[in-house]
Design a protein around this motif. Sequence first.
Motif, PDB file in Angstrom:
ATOM      1  N   ALA A  28      47.650  30.539  53.352  1.00  0.00           N
ATOM      2  CA  ALA A  28      46.853  31.744  53.090  1.00  0.00           C
ATOM      3  C   ALA A  28      47.726  32.834  52.468  1.00  0.00           C
ATOM      4  O   ALA A  28      47.280  33.553  51.560  1.00  0.00           O
ATOM      5  N   ALA A  29      48.965  32.958  52.927  1.00  0.00           N
ATOM      6  CA  ALA A  29      49.877  33.960  52.359  1.00  0.00           C
ATOM      7  C   ALA A  29      50.130  33.681  50.888  1.00  0.00           C
ATOM      8  O   ALA A  29      50.078  34.592  50.055  1.00  0.00           O
ATOM      9  N   PHE A  30      50.381  32.428  50.552  1.00  0.00           N
ATOM     10  CA  PHE A  30      50.588  32.080  49.144  1.00  0.00           C
ATOM     11  C   PHE A  30      49.311  32.294  48.345  1.00  0.00           C
ATOM     12  O   PHE A  30      49.360  32.715  47.188  1.00  0.00           O
ATOM     13  N   GLY A  31      48.176  32.014  48.974  1.00  0.00           N
ATOM     14  CA  GLY A  31      46.896  32.260  48.308  1.00  0.00           C
ATOM     15  C   GLY A  31      46.700  33.728  47.991  1.00  0.00           C
ATOM     16  O   GLY A  31      46.201  34.080  46.916  1.00  0.00           O
ATOM     17  N   LEU A  32      47.089  34.589  48.915  1.00  0.00           N
ATOM     18  CA  LEU A  32      46.990  36.028  48.660  1.00  0.00           C
ATOM     19  C   LEU A  32      47.845  36.440  47.468  1.00  0.00           C
ATOM     20  O   LEU A  32      47.438  37.280  46.663  1.00  0.00           O
ATOM     21  N   LEU A  33      49.021  35.853  47.359  1.00  0.00           N
ATOM     22  CA  LEU A  33      49.912  36.212  46.258  1.00  0.00           C
ATOM     23  C   LEU A  33      49.348  35.780  44.906  1.00  0.00           C
ATOM     24  O   LEU A  33      49.650  36.398  43.889  1.00  0.00           O
ATOM     25  N   THR A  34      48.514  34.739  44.886  1.00  0.00           N
ATOM     26  CA  THR A  34      47.909  34.325  43.616  1.00  0.00           C
ATOM     27  C   THR A  34      46.851  35.316  43.138  1.00  0.00           C
ATOM     28  O   THR A  34      46.435  35.263  41.981  1.00  0.00           O
ATOM     29  N   LEU A  35      46.414  36.211  44.029  1.00  0.00           N
ATOM     30  CA  LEU A  35      45.390  37.192  43.668  1.00  0.00           C
ATOM     31  C   LEU A  35      45.955  38.458  43.037  1.00  0.00           C
ATOM     32  O   LEU A  35      45.200  39.291  42.541  1.00  0.00           O
ATOM     33  N   ILE A  36      47.275  38.589  43.065  1.00  0.00           N
ATOM     34  CA  ILE A  36      47.901  39.785  42.497  1.00  0.00           C
ATOM     35  C   ILE A  36      47.626  39.822  40.991  1.00  0.00           C
ATOM     36  O   ILE A  36      47.682  38.803  40.315  1.00  0.00           O
ATOM     37  N   HIS A  37      47.297  41.004  40.508  1.00  0.00           N
ATOM     38  CA  HIS A  37      47.017  41.255  39.086  1.00  0.00           C
ATOM     39  C   HIS A  37      45.745  40.563  38.596  1.00  0.00           C
ATOM     40  O   HIS A  37      45.644  40.227  37.426  1.00  0.00           O
ATOM     41  N   ARG A  38      44.811  40.329  39.530  1.00  0.00           N
ATOM     42  CA  ARG A  38      43.510  39.792  39.142  1.00  0.00           C
ATOM     43  C   ARG A  38      42.457  40.846  39.441  1.00  0.00           C
ATOM     44  O   ARG A  38      42.653  41.707  40.309  1.00  0.00           O
ATOM     45  N   ASP A  39      41.330  40.770  38.764  1.00  0.00           N
ATOM     46  CA  ASP A  39      40.226  41.679  39.017  1.00  0.00           C
ATOM     47  C   ASP A  39      39.487  41.176  40.258  1.00  0.00           C
ATOM     48  O   ASP A  39      38.628  40.294  40.174  1.00  0.00           O
ATOM     49  N   LEU A  40      39.855  41.726  41.407  1.00  0.00           N
ATOM     50  CA  LEU A  40      39.329  41.228  42.672  1.00  0.00           C
ATOM     51  C   LEU A  40      37.854  41.577  42.868  1.00  0.00           C
ATOM     52  O   LEU A  40      37.129  40.841  43.527  1.00  0.00           O
ATOM     53  N   ARG A  41      37.414  42.687  42.299  1.00  0.00           N
ATOM     54  CA  ARG A  41      35.983  43.024  42.384  1.00  0.00           C
ATOM     55  C   ARG A  41      35.154  41.968  41.650  1.00  0.00           C
ATOM     56  O   ARG A  41      34.158  41.487  42.169  1.00  0.00           O
ATOM     57  N   ALA A  42      35.593  41.591  40.458  1.00  0.00           N
ATOM     58  CA  ALA A  42      34.884  40.566  39.687  1.00  0.00           C
ATOM     59  C   ALA A  42      34.916  39.228  40.416  1.00  0.00           C
ATOM     60  O   ALA A  42      33.907  38.502  40.457  1.00  0.00           O
ATOM     61  N   LEU A  43      36.058  38.919  41.023  1.00  0.00           N
ATOM     62  CA  LEU A  43      36.174  37.673  41.789  1.00  0.00           C
ATOM     63  C   LEU A  43      35.229  37.683  42.987  1.00  0.00           C
ATOM     64  O   LEU A  43      34.556  36.689  43.271  1.00  0.00           O
ATOM     65  N   ALA A  44      35.175  38.804  43.702  1.00  0.00           N
ATOM     66  CA  ALA A  44      34.274  38.921  44.858  1.00  0.00           C
ATOM     67  C   ALA A  44      32.819  38.785  44.424  1.00  0.00           C
ATOM     68  O   ALA A  44      32.023  38.115  45.088  1.00  0.00           O
ATOM     69  N   LEU A  45      32.470  39.409  43.309  1.00  0.00           N
ATOM     70  CA  LEU A  45      31.103  39.293  42.793  1.00  0.00           C
ATOM     71  C   LEU A  45      30.779  37.844  42.416  1.00  0.00           C
ATOM     72  O   LEU A  45      29.667  37.362  42.670  1.00  0.00           O
ATOM     73  N   GLU A  46      31.748  37.150  41.855  1.00  0.00           N
ATOM     74  CA  GLU A  46      31.542  35.749  41.500  1.00  0.00           C
ATOM     75  C   GLU A  46      31.327  34.895  42.748  1.00  0.00           C
ATOM     76  O   GLU A  46      30.445  34.028  42.773  1.00  0.00           O
ATOM     77  N   ILE A  47      32.129  35.117  43.783  1.00  0.00           N
ATOM     78  CA  ILE A  47      31.988  34.369  45.033  1.00  0.00           C
ATOM     79  C   ILE A  47      30.620  34.634  45.656  1.00  0.00           C
ATOM     80  O   ILE A  47      29.925  33.702  46.078  1.00  0.00           O
ATOM     81  N   VAL A  48      30.223  35.893  45.715  1.00  0.00           N
ATOM     82  CA  VAL A  48      28.914  36.251  46.281  1.00  0.00           C
ATOM     83  C   VAL A  48      27.804  35.586  45.473  1.00  0.00           C
ATOM     84  O   VAL A  48      26.834  35.056  46.041  1.00  0.00           O
ATOM     85  N   GLY A  49      27.937  35.572  44.145  1.00  0.00           N
ATOM     86  CA  GLY A  49      26.939  34.938  43.297  1.00  0.00           C
ATOM     87  C   GLY A  49      26.863  33.436  43.503  1.00  0.00           C
ATOM     88  O   GLY A  49      25.772  32.865  43.586  1.00  0.00           O
ATOM     89  N   ARG A  50      28.016  32.787  43.615  1.00  0.00           N
ATOM     90  CA  ARG A  50      28.039  31.326  43.822  1.00  0.00           C
ATOM     91  C   ARG A  50      27.463  30.932  45.176  1.00  0.00           C
ATOM     92  O   ARG A  50      26.953  29.829  45.330  1.00  0.00           O
ATOM     93  N   LEU A  51      27.576  31.815  46.136  1.00  0.00           N
ATOM     94  CA  LEU A  51      26.999  31.548  47.467  1.00  0.00           C
ATOM     95  C   LEU A  51      25.533  31.956  47.546  1.00  0.00           C
ATOM     96  O   LEU A  51      24.926  31.858  48.612  1.00  0.00           O
ATOM     97  N   HIS A  52      25.010  32.428  46.423  1.00  0.00           N
ATOM     98  CA  HIS A  52      23.603  32.851  46.337  1.00  0.00           C
ATOM     99  C   HIS A  52      23.269  33.935  47.359  1.00  0.00           C
ATOM    100  O   HIS A  52      22.224  33.911  47.995  1.00  0.00           O
ATOM    101  N   LEU A  53      24.190  34.882  47.505  1.00  0.00           N
ATOM    102  CA  LEU A  53      23.988  36.015  48.406  1.00  0.00           C
ATOM    103  C   LEU A  53      23.548  37.229  47.598  1.00  0.00           C
ATOM    104  O   LEU A  53      23.902  37.372  46.429  1.00  0.00           O
TER     105      LEU A  53
END
Length: 175
Positions: A28-53
């Motif tokens: 999980a720690a390494f996973g967090l580091l892969t998120l650095i310098h990414r648009d996390l809002r867009a990623l969160a919106l994509e996850i919410v969309g894929r889960l049909h929420l």
Amino acid sequence: MISQSASHKAVRAVAAFEAIKGLVVLCAAFGLLTLIHRDLRALALEIVGRLHLDPTRKYPDIFIEAASNLTPRRLWSFAGFATLYSAFRFLEAYGLWRERKWAEWLALISGGIYLPVEIYGLMVKLTWVRAAAFVANLLVVWLMALVLLRSRARKRALIAAAHANKVPPEKSPNP
């Protein structure tokens, strides 16, 4: 009481469980580091969309907002804390695997610390995940308590035998 062979197997099982927890958190720690310098809002919106929420509902909105507030510094901090936690779990697993008394006490105490929080969580809302976490920690605490009690009883028996044979305790075999 449990036999010495069962005690050995129980301690090894707890050591493996702690090592697995450490490995999961390290990933999980390494996973967090892969998120650095990414648009996390867009990623969160994509996850919410894929889960049909529905992103306007309470929990998806909280998730999106939390992702929006994550900075690289916070991600590094979370990854650092996760790495420290993982190192603690690996140290505990090592000590348990080597059957060190300090690690048995550490497993008992660190497992016991979580029990009140888990009981509270179960009282607030009963879920399978919370119930499984509670049962797993309760099992670890119970096994470590049995192992420590058995060790203490064995030590007392050796001291009593040494006194009965008039052999000084320091010359009696170690448990």
